[in-house]
Design an enzyme around this catalytic site. Structure first.
Site, mmCIF file in Angstrom:
data_model
loop_
_atom_site.group_PDB
_atom_site.id
_atom_site.type_symbol
_atom_site.label_atom_id
_atom_site.label_comp_id
_atom_site.label_asym_id
_atom_site.label_seq_id
_atom_site.Cartn_x
_atom_site.Cartn_y
_atom_site.Cartn_z
ATOM 1 N N SER A 214 44.723 30.890 45.462
ATOM 2 C CA SER A 214 43.568 30.829 44.566
ATOM 3 C C SER A 214 43.588 29.655 43.607
ATOM 4 C CB SER A 214 43.462 32.130 43.766
ATOM 5 O OG SER A 214 44.633 32.360 43.017
ATOM 6 N N HIS B 96 40.002 34.904 49.008
ATOM 7 C CA HIS B 96 39.278 33.637 48.918
ATOM 8 C C HIS B 96 38.960 33.036 50.292
ATOM 9 C CE1 HIS B 96 39.776 33.252 44.532
ATOM 10 N NE2 HIS B 96 40.923 33.874 44.748
ATOM 11 N N LYS C 279 33.821 37.896 45.388
ATOM 12 C CA LYS C 279 33.845 36.442 45.577
ATOM 13 C C LYS C 279 32.733 36.059 46.553
ATOM 14 C CE LYS C 279 38.619 36.232 44.106
ATOM 15 N NZ LYS C 279 38.724 37.667 43.720
#
Length: 386
Positions: free
Chosen positions: A179, A207, A239
């Site tokens: 990240s 992610h 996300k």
């Protein structure tokens, strides 16, 4: 109270002097590329809304309709009376999306990682984690009370040596996309070592989902690995999905043992059913609107080319996370503040989030950005980092 246990003034002063003091900013309005921050409009380059779904009209409409049907709160934990048909449908669709037998919703990614690791290993086991794993993975390893060791970042030889040194039951844990660096785990090597040493393998692809793979299947799709090569897969919904929550996908037995033993699942109120319904829509958009990933890659390529022309120190990332290495924490804060004055919100990332001496600007891209946003940011970086 100014003395004793509650005397925090010296700690706060020290954090400020070291450039490690953190402050919140107040936004007004929905997430997007243009944000109202502390009363002024800025271009947002620090969000994890990689596909621009957080304020997508269809997702918002789905949330509103579901709130009319289910209300706002879920009322209880999943194992009591909080597990709705919306939750159940989303779990089935996430299982199909990942190609696994089942999926299990958690209220946050942090809680998912704490729950999964502590449910699967204990005092007589070991946990081996990449040194740059997310804090939730590290905390999960510590909470499990298993023998906890970290291997050097992306170093499969170091991991192999540690596997040979640990004869007990072992779980390997890694981020898929890291990240703060934006680089990828060497997933084929991790999967091979796990199989060779009969170890478990947990990949946190928070992610990667939505960003990697033609259909947004994340790092597993990116490397073309089979389901049995990555048996435990975690993803977050806040996300690229643009909503809230997290999930773990795997075999039927894996999900059953988590339902029985993952304390952060058993003892937590379920996320609102309306969020689950909104996520079902974002999951469909994530898979079908491939142009979002294509545009994202174009934006990333343009930024990297421009940054390299300016001599900015980038890291080895082709994901939406594009760190610009600064080094000193106070300087990173200063550059971030200067960018904000020019109308760009870029976060300064400092220890302990990253190792000492590696403070950076964490530039993140969304499919909602345009090329002119990228060019304007590059121009601003050229001015403030000259």
């Amino acid at each position: 109270m100014s003395t004793g246990f509650y005397d925090f003034a010296d700690q706060l002063t020290q954090l400020n002097q070291q450039g490690l003091y953190r402050q919140r900013r107040v936004i007004d309005g929905p997430q997007g590329i243009l944000l109202q921050v502390d009363g002024r409009q800025v271009v947002n380059f620090c969000s994890n809304d990689y596909l621009g779904l957080a304020n997508h009209p269809e997702v918002v409409a789905g949330f509103k309709q579901a709130a009319d049907r289910y209300g706002v709160g879920s009322g209880s934990a999943h194992l009591i009376c909080g597990h709705s048909s919306a939750h159940h449908a989303l779990e089935e669709e996430l299982a199909a999306f990942t190609g696994r037998a089942r999926a299990l919703l958690f209220s946050t990614g942090y809680m998912a990682n704490l729950g999964v690791i502590s449910a699967l290993v204990g005092r007589n086991d070991s946990v081996l984690e990449d040194r740059l794993n997310h804090a939730s993975l590290l905390d999960g390893g510590l909470l499990s009370r298993a023998q906890f060791k970290r291997f050097r970042h992306l170093d499969s030889l170091d991991l192999q040596a540690q596997l040979l040194a640990h004869t007990q039951r072992t779980l390997i844990v890694s981020d898929g996309v890291f990240s703060m660096d934006g680089d990828l785990a060497d997933l084929p090597a991790l999967a091979k070592l796990a199989q060779q040493h009969q170890a478990g393998l947990l990949i946190d692809d928070a992610h990667g989902f939505g960003v990697l793979g033609h259909k947004g299947g994340g790092i597993v799709e990116h490397f073309g690995l089979a389901v049995d090569e990555v048996p435990i897969l975690m993803g977050t919904l806040g996300k690229a999905f643009g909503t809230f929550g997290a999930f773990v996908a795997g075999s039927d037995d894996l999900i059953e043992i988590l339902i029985q033993k993952a304390r952060s699942y058993v003892f937590t109120t379920a996320l609102p059913a309306a969020v689950a319904e909104a996520t079902r829509i974002s999951l469909r958009l994530l898979q079908t609107e491939t142009w979002r990933r294509e545009k994202l890659q174009s934006l990333i390529a343009r930024f990297r080319a421009g940054a390299q022309q300016q001599g900015l120190q980038l890291m080895n990332s082709f994901t939406a996370i594009q760190p610009v290495l600064v080094g000193d924490s106070r300087q990173a804060v200063s550059v971030s503040q200067a960018l904000m004055r020019q109308g760009f919100w870029v976060s300064a990332i400092r220890p302990p989030t990253v190792p000492s001496g590696t403070a950076r600007l964490r530039v993140t891209f969304s499919a909602e950005h345009d090329m002119q946003h990228v060019d304007a940011l590059l121009e601003a970086l050229g001015k403030v980092m000259a």
